[in-house]
Scaffold this motif. Structure first.
Motif, PDB file in Angstrom:
ATOM      1  N   MET A   1     -11.734  -1.919  -2.116  1.00  0.00           N
ATOM      2  CA  MET A   1     -11.608  -1.371  -0.767  1.00  0.00           C
ATOM      3  C   MET A   1     -11.859  -2.405   0.336  1.00  0.00           C
ATOM      4  O   MET A   1     -12.027  -2.064   1.494  1.00  0.00           O
ATOM      5  CB  MET A   1     -12.546  -0.176  -0.565  1.00  0.00           C
ATOM      6  CG  MET A   1     -12.490   0.878  -1.662  1.00  0.00           C
ATOM      7  SD  MET A   1     -10.843   1.606  -1.889  1.00  0.00           S
ATOM      8  CE  MET A   1     -10.786   2.758  -0.523  1.00  0.00           C
TER       9      MET A   1
ATOM     10  N   SER B   1      -1.976   1.674  -4.805  1.00  0.00           N
ATOM     11  CA  SER B   1      -2.309   2.232  -3.493  1.00  0.00           C
ATOM     12  C   SER B   1      -3.324   3.361  -3.609  1.00  0.00           C
ATOM     13  O   SER B   1      -3.236   4.206  -4.505  1.00  0.00           O
ATOM     14  CB  SER B   1      -1.040   2.746  -2.806  1.00  0.00           C
ATOM     15  OG  SER B   1      -1.358   3.432  -1.608  1.00  0.00           O
ATOM     16  N   GLN B   2      -4.247   3.402  -2.681  1.00  0.00           N
ATOM     17  CA  GLN B   2      -5.192   4.519  -2.633  1.00  0.00           C
ATOM     18  C   GLN B   2      -4.519   5.804  -2.177  1.00  0.00           C
ATOM     19  O   GLN B   2      -5.109   6.884  -2.269  1.00  0.00           O
ATOM     20  CB  GLN B   2      -6.367   4.185  -1.714  1.00  0.00           C
ATOM     21  CG  GLN B   2      -5.969   3.836  -0.295  1.00  0.00           C
ATOM     22  CD  GLN B   2      -7.131   3.270   0.498  1.00  0.00           C
ATOM     23  OE1 GLN B   2      -7.953   4.025   1.002  1.00  0.00           O
ATOM     24  NE2 GLN B   2      -7.222   1.956   0.591  1.00  0.00           N
TER      25      GLN B   2
ATOM     26  N   ALA C   1      -6.675  -4.514  -2.116  1.00  0.00           N
ATOM     27  CA  ALA C   1      -7.436  -3.420  -1.517  1.00  0.00           C
ATOM     28  C   ALA C   1      -7.413  -3.487   0.007  1.00  0.00           C
ATOM     29  O   ALA C   1      -7.120  -4.528   0.608  1.00  0.00           O
ATOM     30  CB  ALA C   1      -8.868  -3.465  -2.021  1.00  0.00           C
TER      31      ALA C   1
ATOM     32  N   TYR D   1     -12.581   6.067  -6.219  1.00  0.00           N
ATOM     33  CA  TYR D   1     -11.252   5.448  -6.183  1.00  0.00           C
ATOM     34  C   TYR D   1     -10.915   4.795  -7.525  1.00  0.00           C
ATOM     35  O   TYR D   1      -9.815   4.962  -8.053  1.00  0.00           O
ATOM     36  CB  TYR D   1     -11.187   4.409  -5.059  1.00  0.00           C
ATOM     37  CG  TYR D   1     -10.004   3.473  -5.172  1.00  0.00           C
ATOM     38  CD1 TYR D   1      -8.704   3.940  -4.991  1.00  0.00           C
ATOM     39  CD2 TYR D   1     -10.194   2.129  -5.487  1.00  0.00           C
ATOM     40  CE1 TYR D   1      -7.619   3.084  -5.115  1.00  0.00           C
ATOM     41  CE2 TYR D   1      -9.113   1.272  -5.604  1.00  0.00           C
ATOM     42  CZ  TYR D   1      -7.825   1.750  -5.425  1.00  0.00           C
ATOM     43  OH  TYR D   1      -6.763   0.904  -5.559  1.00  0.00           O
TER      44      TYR D   1
ATOM     45  N   HIS E   1       0.812  -1.217   0.000  1.00  0.00           N
ATOM     46  CA  HIS E   1       0.000   0.000   0.000  1.00  0.00           C
ATOM     47  C   HIS E   1       0.845   1.267   0.000  1.00  0.00           C
ATOM     48  O   HIS E   1       0.327   2.364   0.207  1.00  0.00           O
ATOM     49  CB  HIS E   1      -0.960  -0.031   1.190  1.00  0.00           C
ATOM     50  CG  HIS E   1      -1.927  -1.171   1.115  1.00  0.00           C
ATOM     51  ND1 HIS E   1      -3.077  -1.133   0.359  1.00  0.00           N
ATOM     52  CD2 HIS E   1      -1.869  -2.424   1.650  1.00  0.00           C
ATOM     53  CE1 HIS E   1      -3.696  -2.294   0.442  1.00  0.00           C
ATOM     54  NE2 HIS E   1      -2.990  -3.092   1.214  1.00  0.00           N
TER      55      HIS E   1
ATOM     56  N   THR F   1      -7.956   5.853 -10.030  1.00  0.00           N
ATOM     57  CA  THR F   1      -6.928   4.906 -10.469  1.00  0.00           C
ATOM     58  C   THR F   1      -6.720   4.993 -11.978  1.00  0.00           C
ATOM     59  O   THR F   1      -5.588   5.048 -12.477  1.00  0.00           O
ATOM     60  CB  THR F   1      -7.350   3.472 -10.087  1.00  0.00           C
ATOM     61  OG1 THR F   1      -7.360   3.358  -8.658  1.00  0.00           O
ATOM     62  CG2 THR F   1      -6.399   2.448 -10.656  1.00  0.00           C
TER      63      THR F   1
ATOM     64  N   SER G   1      -9.185  -1.121   3.626  1.00  0.00           N
ATOM     65  CA  SER G   1      -9.843   0.029   4.241  1.00  0.00           C
ATOM     66  C   SER G   1      -9.926  -0.242   5.738  1.00  0.00           C
ATOM     67  O   SER G   1      -9.861  -1.390   6.189  1.00  0.00           O
ATOM     68  CB  SER G   1     -11.249   0.238   3.657  1.00  0.00           C
ATOM     69  OG  SER G   1     -12.070  -0.885   3.910  1.00  0.00           O
TER      70      SER G   1
END
Length: 529
Positions: A358, A503-504, A83, A427, A72, A431, A85
């Motif tokens: 996520m 990565s977010q 993913a 998201y 991440h 991306t 969260s």
């Protein structure tokens, strides 16, 4: 550790994870270690007496995080995303705390029923056919598998069993519809099956017969190896390695079909290629029984067109499984629903919500058009698994290899309720936007070219007028540098580099940084350019 200590140390661990995320930019995506590094940090024998928890906690940084690849990290551009969260972390805490094993409805009713409901939510959000819903009146259903690899193997064994059942049911009847060669093949198979008469007495999944030593021998009706000796399945030569493993472990011939550039300028199996393979194999005396289509190949995010290939599978009697492990999540967004055109032809479908949805690993939803029929293929009855509601309630053990399963649906439930679909869509769109930016930047000085058009967060690129060894040398140098991490791939003998936004936390500055690192290393090792 008692409940009071758990409250204290649990909060401390949550803080540790939160701090890790908040400071992850201070690390590098790849650790600077060699195999065996842990031998200097961990004793060779377990302690004879308990250690204080604080001592264990103090070792987390040196033993665990310093030796981890940080998936991440905003400069991690390898493989595909995994993913995560905070909501899904909380779900795993609750799942671990309940510590139930939901192999039957009664073993944990909330685990089964929440999974059924949350997967029906996903059917609507993705635009999948209504017949996949657990709440639908028909035989379709959904289940959360651990990974796409598990889903693939389940699909292969289900397709194989369905074909075995069909051949056993037909027997000598209806062979005239086959070509001479394939009819001869089925007759030979059927003669061998008839020699084992107990397996033909009824269509139970398992039969117990006595061998010459008066010992019990289990003979599987739907997985009878005397029948599937000549079976052959198909997939693209771009399909994931798990397809080959699934076919291998299922004892099935696999024929990889050469993909061609077509849809989106990427690689996929053409209508003519599939038709020709089926015809050729039947002429050779084989029995084609399955095509496994990929939506978002690992190599280049290519797509097998379901609207073209699905009707062929129906016409030719092939089971169609669709593996959308990575790309499937993008169907949350209306502009990406083209990926699933023709999904109504699929007998089963899976994607990894834990790749771009996520939700953290592991969470791989899978749906069957006829789950009621497929449940017969995996049913093994034992008295200790029986319960008074088994004729009306869903028992997920019938649709997987393992008996036990975790409370994975909590992750879907928490994330969709607390985060909302719009956040996931943002998201996914972000991306794609970042990948498009990188695709623009990587070719700006004229030294690189795209191998295929940029697609769904992935950019495939290579040096112009270069050899495979040139690109391999560059890829190795980038990863040895460790400021960014990416991996290569090959398609039909062409070596190229893959950059995927994982990565977010990644933003446009990170994409620019990646381009600068690649250009700097290229300057250093190819000063002739």
């Amino acid at each position: 550790m008692d409940s009071a200590s758990f409250r204290v140390e649990g909060k401390r661990m949550v803080d540790f994870v939160a701090d890790y995320w908040d400071t992850i930019r201070e690390r590098r995506p790849l650790p600077d270690i060699k195999p065996g590094y842990i031998q200097e940090l961990v004793p060779s024998k377990a302690p004879a007496s308990p250690e204080d928890w604080s001592a264990i906690f103090d070792d987390l940084e040196s033993v665990v995080l310093n030796g981890a690849t940080h998936w991440h990290h905003p400069h991690f551009f390898a493989y595909f995303p995994t993913a995560l969260s905070y909501q899904s972390i909380l779900a795993d805490i609750l799942s671990g705390g309940i510590a139930g094993i939901g192999f039957t409805w009664k073993s944990c009713p909330s685990m089964t029923e929440l999974e059924m409901s949350s997967l029906d939510w996903l059917v609507d959000l993705l635009g999948l056919p209504e017949h996949f819903k657990n709440a639908h009146d028909g035989p379709g259903c959904g289940i959360i598998q651990s990974t796409a690899s598990d889903s693939t193997m389940i699909a292969i064994m289900a397709a194989r069993a369905a074909q075995v059942a069909r051949i056993k049911a037909e027997g000598d009847v209806g062979l005239g519809k086959w070509t001479a060669d394939i009819g001869k093949t089925i007759r030979e198979i059927f003669e061998r099956v008839k020699s084992n008469k107990p397996t033909l007495q009824s269509q139970k999944s398992i039969h117990i017969v006595e061998d010459d030593e008066n010992a019990e021998m289990i003979v599987p009706f739907y997985h009878d190896p005397t029948v599937f000796e000549k079976f052959v399945m198909y997939c693209s030569d771009q399909a994931h390695s798990s397809v080959e493993k699934g076919a291998m472990l299922s004892g099935i011939r696999l024929r990889k079909l050469k993909a061609q550039r077509d849809f989106l300028g990427n690689f996929g199996v053409s209508e003519m290629t599939l038709r020709n393979a089926i015809r050729q194999d039947r002429d050779r005396g084989y029995i084609p029984f399955m095509f496994l289509a990929t939506i978002g190949t690992t190599c280049s995010c290519g797509v097998d067109r379901l609207d073209v290939l699905g009707p062929i599978c129906e016409q030719e009697g092939l089971y169609l499984h669709v593996d959308a492990a990575y790309a499937g999540t993008f169907a949350f967004c209306p502009e990406f629903k083209y990926l699933l055109n023709g999904i109504e032809h699929a007998d089963s479908y899976n994607f990894n919500l834990h790749k771009a949805g996520m939700v953290n690993f592991d969470c791989s939803p899978m749906w069957f058009k006829n789950g009621t029929n497929i449940a017969k293929f995996f049913n093994v009855d034992a008295l200790y698994l029986a319960h008074e509601y088994q004729s009306t309630a869903a028992d997920y053990r019938h649709l997987q290899v393992a008996l036990g399963r975790r409370f994975r649906s909590l992750k879907i439930w928490f994330v969709l309720r607390n985060m909302g679909v719009a956040k996931i869509q943002d998201y996914l769109r972000g991306t794609e936007k970042l990948a498009a930016k990188f695709a623009e930047l990587i070719i700006e000085d004229g030294r690189f070219e795209h191998f295929v058009p940029q697609h769904l967060g992935l950019t495939c690129f290579k040096l112009k007028n270069s050899s495979n060894s040139d690109n391999e040398r560059l890829c190795n140098a980038i990863n040895e540098d460790r400021r960014i991490h990416l991996v290569p791939s090959t398609v039909q003998g062409n070596y190229f580099l893959r950059m995927v936004v994982c990565s977010q936390l990644t933003n446009e500055n990170d994409v620019i940084f990646a381009k600068n690192v690649i250009f700097e290393i290229t300057d250093r090792i190819f000063d002739v350019y």
